[in-house]
Design a protein around this motif. Structure first.
Motif, short mmCIF file in Angstrom:
data_model
loop_
_atom_site.label_atom_id
_atom_site.label_comp_id
_atom_site.label_asym_id
_atom_site.label_seq_id
_atom_site.Cartn_x
_atom_site.Cartn_y
_atom_site.Cartn_z
N ALA A 101 29.93 42.04 52.77
CA ALA A 101 30.91 40.97 52.94
C ALA A 101 32.31 41.52 52.78
O ALA A 101 32.55 42.42 51.97
CB ALA A 101 30.66 39.85 51.93
N ALA A 102 33.25 40.96 53.58
CA ALA A 102 34.67 41.28 53.46
C ALA A 102 35.41 39.98 53.15
O ALA A 102 35.58 39.12 54.02
CB ALA A 102 35.20 41.91 54.74
N ILE A 103 35.83 39.82 51.90
CA ILE A 103 36.50 38.59 51.46
C ILE A 103 37.99 38.76 51.71
O ILE A 103 38.65 39.58 51.05
CB ILE A 103 36.20 38.30 49.98
N PHE A 104 38.53 38.00 52.69
CA PHE A 104 39.91 38.15 53.10
C PHE A 104 40.79 37.11 52.39
O PHE A 104 40.48 35.92 52.39
CB PHE A 104 40.03 37.98 54.62
N ALA A 105 41.88 37.60 51.79
CA ALA A 105 42.91 36.75 51.17
C ALA A 105 42.37 35.87 50.05
O ALA A 105 42.58 34.65 50.03
CB ALA A 105 43.62 35.89 52.22
N PRO A 106 41.70 36.47 49.04
CA PRO A 106 41.31 35.66 47.88
C PRO A 106 42.52 35.21 47.06
O PRO A 106 42.37 34.39 46.15
CB PRO A 106 40.41 36.62 47.06
N GLY A 107 43.71 35.72 47.41
CA GLY A 107 44.94 35.20 46.80
C GLY A 107 45.18 33.73 47.11
O GLY A 107 46.13 33.13 46.59
N TRP A 108 44.32 33.13 47.95
CA TRP A 108 44.34 31.67 48.17
C TRP A 108 44.39 30.91 46.85
O TRP A 108 45.09 29.91 46.73
CB TRP A 108 43.07 31.27 48.94
N VAL A 109 43.65 31.42 45.86
CA VAL A 109 43.62 30.75 44.56
C VAL A 109 45.03 30.63 44.00
O VAL A 109 45.42 29.60 43.45
CB VAL A 109 42.71 31.53 43.58
N TYR A 110 45.82 31.69 44.16
CA TYR A 110 47.19 31.73 43.63
C TYR A 110 48.17 31.02 44.55
O TYR A 110 49.01 30.23 44.11
CB TYR A 110 47.57 33.20 43.49
N GLU A 111 48.05 31.26 45.85
CA GLU A 111 49.02 30.71 46.80
C GLU A 111 48.80 29.22 47.04
O GLU A 111 49.77 28.46 47.16
CB GLU A 111 48.93 31.46 48.14
N HIS A 112 47.56 28.80 47.14
CA HIS A 112 47.27 27.40 47.50
C HIS A 112 47.22 26.48 46.28
O HIS A 112 47.73 25.36 46.32
CB HIS A 112 45.93 27.34 48.25
N LEU A 113 46.61 26.97 45.19
CA LEU A 113 46.44 26.11 44.01
C LEU A 113 47.58 26.25 43.01
O LEU A 113 47.69 25.45 42.09
CB LEU A 113 45.11 26.44 43.31
N GLY A 114 48.43 27.28 43.18
CA GLY A 114 49.60 27.42 42.32
C GLY A 114 49.40 28.39 41.19
O GLY A 114 48.29 28.86 40.89
N GLU A 115 50.52 28.71 40.53
CA GLU A 115 50.54 29.75 39.51
C GLU A 115 50.10 29.26 38.13
O GLU A 115 49.60 30.03 37.33
CB GLU A 115 51.97 30.31 39.40
N GLU A 116 50.30 27.97 37.84
CA GLU A 116 50.21 27.50 36.47
C GLU A 116 48.81 27.69 35.88
O GLU A 116 48.66 28.16 34.77
CB GLU A 116 50.62 26.02 36.38
N ASN A 117 47.77 27.30 36.60
CA ASN A 117 46.40 27.41 36.10
C ASN A 117 45.65 28.52 36.82
O ASN A 117 44.44 28.44 37.02
CB ASN A 117 45.66 26.08 36.26
N PHE A 118 46.39 29.55 37.20
CA PHE A 118 45.79 30.58 38.04
C PHE A 118 44.58 31.24 37.39
O PHE A 118 43.53 31.38 38.02
CB PHE A 118 46.83 31.64 38.40
#
Length: 704
Positions: free
Chosen positions: A330-347
């Motif tokens: 598997a190639a998981i692309f852009a797991p930074g979605w958690v940070y970018e989409h849901l925000g920094e506060e509860n990262f």
């Protein structure tokens, strides 16, 4: 020592490991003797043009790629952390997991090689669950920022850069090196391999997202074969992976699978990273065509769920489930979605949730070398801690300072492992373990690390912990398990092994005589932290798991909640503990840059320190300034920062301004921090004395 630096090079003064050197100003990197405010020349890409801090960089064109050559100014970008051994190795046939990091164009705060004061940065720390990390950007040649390579290698994960061509400019670039013939394409592949070798990362993702002419596409498979061979030769264990984009006729058309139209590129390199809009029939056809190389196909999963995809976001596990059912990687692309989409506060909470949902489909990896020592730091924090107290307040971010990361376990709400930024023993964070001891049970074991290595005859283990909350009616200890074997015994041959190969190391109130360094670490608990040392003798055993055992103090039929922080865990081979550490040698200063200070009585000094230390012996170095004296008295040691290689650039150091006819003395210290994190005698640190004086009348104050 005196004299100007030659153009483009900083002069250098050398000292013995405990000796001293005097230095006059030399040129700042990227400035070549110019005054502040003048136009900055090369090597500007290696240094921030305002502060002269070292920064990571990329190459923007074919010309820049072909003209690249090793340059001492780029030494800060060289990864110094060797790729840690782990089991199973990458070349095993187990399906792998690749993470492709794509965040806001790349080269954000992670470009600052010595760290930055970033609040709530993005970090990745679930290294135990992945095999390969790709740093992606839309620059022609994306050289991974060295902080990512350091963190990944410390945890046994390979790092790839990206070679990308796109749009009309990409067509022109491909024409220039692919359609121009074998000599031109070989020059590109050889340069890419040299860059990976020089900066010590592990290969390339090749992504051509533009149409290719007949001449260019004809030469593409030979280019990939040559690049793959060059990388394999230059970088042991290196990889070249092709992204599913161009077809063998030169058309740009994403296939979402391995098929006859793109197989020629798969056959020419180490793997294929497919596009994201696949369905199960694509996986079936891919597996059939890949045959014995099925784990070399990395099926793309876009966490942002763009296009017609099976699942992204917190539903990414739906995609992973199908991929694993067909035995593919598997190639998981852009797991930074958690940070970018849901925000920094509860990262951190959301990050653990995201990877916890995937854990069922992500085989973990085992550590197979000692010493194992970690303070669980994420490479960021709201403060920097040392020995359980705040050493430096304020946010910081430096992935090179990230420690070896554990397994992040979660079991049906009864057990949770997470990061705590509010309190730590060393670095920026500790590991918080929360859970419940079930009714009628005496203890629970929380698995921290999977191990796979022969046990040395004697182990020393250390643990630093802090109990949390109102309920402290529980005890914590370390537990080691070994692989089942008829020959494995604890202690001498006549003692019986414990059931299920579980070993509980013997608590040491004080370590044996002669191990003074270990003695110091066994009695250093403070600020609410408790320190424990243990020993364990094993014969013919192979280590399997390291766990934290949480036990009731009193028997009870009620379930019991618990919460504690782990500040540090170490597993050491007793035979190596007593060895004398090496000495920091040849500490020197170069590339000095003087500016007006923050006050009228001060100057601002920036300089590069370099030194020698045996490769692989130190985890990192702590750099201090001490004893700035012009008349009398001296200042206490001041931590300037951490170095992860044998060089460090101190930036904007405020020092006293000497009066006319007066000299001032500045002492700089380099403390090595060993992998076992046992203290090093200050006599073995590097020391350099810098003596400076006011310039003669008429000399510029700025720059020199």
């Amino acid at each position: 020592a005196s004299g100007r630096a030659a153009p483009g090079r900083g002069g250098r003064q050398r000292s013995g490991s405990s000796g001293s050197a005097m230095a006059e100003a030399q040129d700042a990197p990227g400035r070549r003797g110019k005054r502040p405010g003048d136009e900055v020349e090369e090597p500007a890409r290696h240094f921030d043009t305002k502060t002269t801090e070292p920064v990571s960089f990329f190459l923007s064109s074919l010309e820049e790629l072909l003209s690249w050559k090793p340059d001492g100014n780029g030494d800060f970008n060289i990864c110094t952390v060797p790729l840690a051994e782990r089991q199973p190795p990458l070349h095993s046939k187990r399906p792998r997991t690749l993470v492709c990091h794509d965040m806001r164009g790349g080269y954000l705060e992670d470009r600052f090689i010595q760290g930055s004061a970033t609040r709530n940065p993005y970090v990745f720390y679930h290294w135990r669950y992945i095999d390969i990390f790709v740093y992606f950007s839309h620059r022609t040649v994306t050289i991974p920022p060295v902080c990512w390579t350091n963190a990944a290698h410390r945890n046994g994960v390979l790092v790839l850069g990206t070679f990308i061509t796109e749009w009309t400019d990409g067509e022109k670039l491909c024409e220039a090196f692919l359609a121009a013939g074998e000599e031109a394409s070989r020059a590109v592949s050889e340069q890419l391999a040299r860059i990976a070798q020089h900066y010590c990362f592990d290969g390339w993702l090749v992504n051509m997202e533009n149409t290719l002419s007949a001449a260019a596409v004809k030469n593409l498979p030979p280019f990939l074969r040559h690049l793959t061979a060059q990388v394999h030769s230059a970088v042991p264990g290196g990889l070249v992976i092709w992204y599913d984009s161009v077809l063998q006729n030169g058309t740009l058309k994403w296939q979402n699978e391995l098929n006859q139209d793109n197989r020629v590129f798969f056959d020419a390199c180490d793997g294929l990273f497919t596009n994201y809009n696949w369905k199960e029939e694509h996986l079936e056809r891919t597996r059939a065509l890949a045959g014995p190389r099925q784990t070399d196909v990395y099926v793309g999963v876009d966490v942002f769920a763009r296009g017609d995809v099976i699942g992204g976001g917190f539903d990414t596990n739906k995609s992973l489930r199908l991929i694993r059912q067909h035995g593919l990687s598997a190639a998981i692309f852009a797991p930074g979605w958690v940070y970018e989409h849901l925000g920094e506060e509860n990262f951190l909470h959301n990050e653990n949730k995201f990877w916890g949902l995937l854990a069922e489909y992500l085989p973990t990896h085992s550590i197979c070398t000692l010493p194992l020592a970690t303070s669980f730091s994420l490479g960021m924090g709201t403060s920097r801690f040392l020995d359980g107290k705040v050493e430096e307040a304020g946010p910081w971010y430096d992935l090179s300072a990230q420690d070896i990361q554990p397994l992040y376990s979660e079991h049906e709400g009864r057990l949770n492992t997470s990061c705590c930024l509010q309190d730590a023993w060393c670095g920026g964070s500790s590991l918080r373990l929360q859970g419940i001891i079930p009714a009628g049970e005496e203890h629970v074991a929380i698995r921290l690390f999977s191990l796979q290595m022969p046990a040395p005859p004697k182990l020393f283990l250390t643990l630093l912990y802090k109990l949390e909350g109102s309920n402290t009616e529980f005890a914590v200890a370390l537990e080691l398990t070994t692989w089942d074997s008829g020959t494995c015994h604890e202690g001498n041959v006549t003692s019986l092994p414990e059931p299920n190969s579980r070993h509980h190391p013997r608590f040491l109130p004080a370590p044996p005589p002669g191990l003074a360094k270990l003695l110091a670490s066994c009695t250093r608990g403070s600020h609410g932290w408790t320190s424990r040392c243990y020993e364990l003798e094993l014969q013919d055993c192979s280590l399997r798991d390291l766990s934290l055992l949480v036990s009731r103090q009193q028997p009870s039929l009620q379930e019991m909640p618990f919460s504690c922080l782990l500040g540090e865990v170490r597993v050491l081979d007793a035979a190596s503990v007593g060895a004398a550490p090496p000495q920091v040698q040849s500490l020197s200063a170069s590339q000095l840059w003087w500016q007006e200070g923050p006050t009228a009585e001060q100057l601002s000094l920036s300089l590069t320190l370099r030194w020698a230390f045996p490769p692989g012996q130190a985890g990192w170095f702590r750099v201090f300034s001490q004893g700035v004296r012009c008349r009398q008295g001296q200042t206490p040691p001041q931590l300037l920062g951490l170095a992860h290689a044998c060089l460090y650039r101190a930036v904007g150091l405020a020092v006293p301004r000497p009066a006319a006819g007066q000299s001032c003395r500045l002492e700089l210290l380099v403390e090595p921090v060993l992998h076992d994190e046992l203290p090093v005698d200050p006599q073995r640190w590097g020391r350099l004395v810098l003596i400076y004086s006011a310039p003669a009348t008429g000399t510029s104050r700025d720059g020199h």
